[in-house]
Design an enzyme around this catalytic site. Structure first.
Site, short mmCIF file in Angstrom:
data_model
loop_
_atom_site.label_atom_id
_atom_site.label_comp_id
_atom_site.label_asym_id
_atom_site.label_seq_id
_atom_site.Cartn_x
_atom_site.Cartn_y
_atom_site.Cartn_z
N SER A 144 -52.96 15.48 -2.67
CA SER A 144 -54.59 16.14 -2.95
C SER A 144 -54.71 16.91 -1.83
CB SER A 144 -55.30 14.70 -2.98
OG SER A 144 -56.63 15.18 -3.07
N TYR A 157 -58.57 7.08 0.90
CA TYR A 157 -58.07 7.93 0.02
C TYR A 157 -57.23 9.05 0.59
CZ TYR A 157 -57.59 10.84 -3.94
OH TYR A 157 -56.93 11.89 -4.87
#
Length: 264
Positions: A144, A157
């Site tokens: 990501s 995350y």
């Protein structure tokens, strides 16, 4: 739709929704035999039916929680029963939650790393061995932009995605002598069910709306690079540029992140 993936086998985790769903259908549309993995049986069966209609090729689905090593073992054994080779593995499974780290429940952090990192690594290890024996194959891991550019309320995350990126970088070197390729895909925000958990208030989605990617567009780009030597796919270009800037000028990057990318 072309037949560019006819007689190729594509394994997709997190295939019941979002990017995984789109990649499964994009692959099937090009003639691939797809093997779909996710937790939701009903959704998985629906995607499998759509994929078979598109490809006309065999389609397989296995209900699996990617945070459970025993289930991963069982699914891998089932995969080798239905196919003798795997050409592409696309690891899309995972989740996130946006919350200040000091306020997060440690069990949520553990669950995130189990699904996003450890499950991905363990399954990749099994498929990677198969590809080493084949002397060919490609592994595509979803990191990501959060793993490259820090933003508030995403410490856990972001850390999980940074782990995926670096794992992929090392794995690429280890598997290169065996003819197996590794690519990391690092998207910015994508309009999927991810935000149902990560951003329950809807504020983040609202604030970054102009940057949000369409999962079908992401899927097309990923499948386009099947078989290539590309190391990373960083999208959109605006956030990819921010990631490069952050590496060169981290102090300026912090300021820009707080101003433009931390609107959670």
């Amino acid at each position: 739709m072309s037949d560019s993936l006819r007689n190729k086998v594509v394994v997709v985790t997190g295939a019941s929704s979002g990017i995984g769903h789109s990649i499964a259908l994009e692959s099937a549309g090009r003639g691939a035999t797809v093997i779909l993995i996710a937790r939701n049986k009903e959704k998985l069966e629906k995607v499998a039916a759509e994929a078979h209609e598109l490809s006309g090729a065999p389609t397989y689905s296995f209900v699996t929680d990617m945070s459970e090593s025993e289930q991963i073992d069982a699914t891998f054994k089932d995969i080798v029963k239905v196919t003798k080779h795997v050409d592409y593995l696309v690891n899309c499974a995972g989740f996130g939650k946006f919350e200040n780290f000091v306020e997060m429940d440690r069990r949520e952090v553990t669950a995130m790393f189990q699904a996003n990192v450890l499950g991905l690594m363990y399954f990749t290890r099994l498929i990677g061995r198969l590809m080493m024996d084949q002397k060919t194959g490609q592994i595509i891991n979803f990191g990501s932009m959060a793993g490259k550019v820090p933003t508030v309320k995403s410490a856990a995350y972001s850390a999980s995605k940074a782990a995926v990126i670096q794992f992929s970088n090392v794995l690429r070197l280890e598997l290169k002598p065996f003819g197996v390729k590794v690519m990391t895909v690092n998207p910015g925000p994508v309009y999927t069910n991810f935000f149902n958990i990560a951003d329950k208030s809807g504020e983040y989605v609202k604030n970054v709306e102009r940057y949000i990617l369409d999962p079908d567009d992401v899927a097309w780009q990923v499948v386009h690079f099947f078989g290539s030597n590309k190391r990373e796919l960083n999208i959109p270009l605006s956030l990819a540029a921010l990631a490069k800037l952050y590496n060169l000028f981290p102090s300026i990057g912090d300021k820009l992140s707080l101003k433009f990318a931390s609107r959670k």
